[in-house]
Design an enzyme around this catalytic site. Structure first.
Site, mmCIF file in Angstrom:
data_model
loop_
_atom_site.group_PDB
_atom_site.id
_atom_site.type_symbol
_atom_site.label_atom_id
_atom_site.label_comp_id
_atom_site.label_asym_id
_atom_site.label_seq_id
_atom_site.Cartn_x
_atom_site.Cartn_y
_atom_site.Cartn_z
ATOM 1 C CD GLU A 82 7.007 -1.850 -3.953
ATOM 2 O OE1 GLU A 82 6.688 -2.401 -4.798
ATOM 3 O OE2 GLU A 82 7.651 -2.411 -3.043
ATOM 4 C CB SER B 55 13.442 -4.786 -2.091
ATOM 5 O OG SER B 55 13.735 -5.180 -0.964
ATOM 6 C CG HIS C 175 8.820 -12.635 -7.280
ATOM 7 N ND1 HIS C 175 8.961 -12.193 -6.139
ATOM 8 C CD2 HIS C 175 8.355 -11.803 -8.130
ATOM 9 C CE1 HIS C 175 8.257 -11.001 -6.292
ATOM 10 N NE2 HIS C 175 7.703 -10.747 -7.497
#
Length: 156
Positions: free
Chosen positions: A61, A59, A91
């Site tokens: 990218e 996600s 994260h």
């Protein structure tokens, strides 16, 4: 569709060109979103040859490739599909927030509608329901792209 989703408008997509960028991470769920979006686009008349699909690792990218598609100049809308599931660290918040912000930025800078088709869930069950279960978010993302492409044509 989820109970809070807007009523779908009838949109003739026969002359639209739609770009889709989809993450490979959590592929079973992202593929469910992709299938739903594709069905909605095709049902609205978007030709198979007028849909371009690019896959990216995750996600995070999505915004860059969404920007490449938007800047290419021939797409009426771009759909970005990704799934982020909460884990033992924060994260997932960083990934989902940065991807969503990046997609909004692409839309604003390029003036091409970008549908942020990100599903962020606290657990796999929430994600499963929205991607391959009873809440067909992929179809909603496809419908959103059609409506936004129609509005773009109206004003641009």
């Amino acid at each position: 569709m989820s109970n809070l989703s807007p009523t779908s408008l009838a949109v003739d997509g026969s002359d639209f060109r739609i770009g889709i960028v989809a993450a490979r991470f959590n592929d079973v769920y992202v593929s469910g979103l992709l299938d739903g979006a594709l069905k909605t686009l095709k049902d609205a008349g978007v030709a198979e040859g007028s849909i371009v699909i690019e896959r990216v690792p995750g996600s995070n990218e999505l915004p860059l490739i969404a920007r490449y598609l938007a800047e290419e100049g021939s797409f009426d809308a771009v759909i970005a599909l990704g799934v982020v599931i909460a884990g033992g660290t924060r994260h997932y918040e960083m990934v989902s927030d940065s991807a969503n912000y990046g997609l909004q930025e692409v839309a604003i800078k390029t003036k091409v509608p970008v549908v942020a088709g990100l599903i962020v869930g606290d657990n796999e069950e929430q994600v499963k329901e929205r991607c391959v279960g009873s809440i067909p978010k992929g179809a909603e993302f496809g419908q959103c792209a059609l409506e936004m492409a129609q509005l773009r044509r109206k004003y641009c």
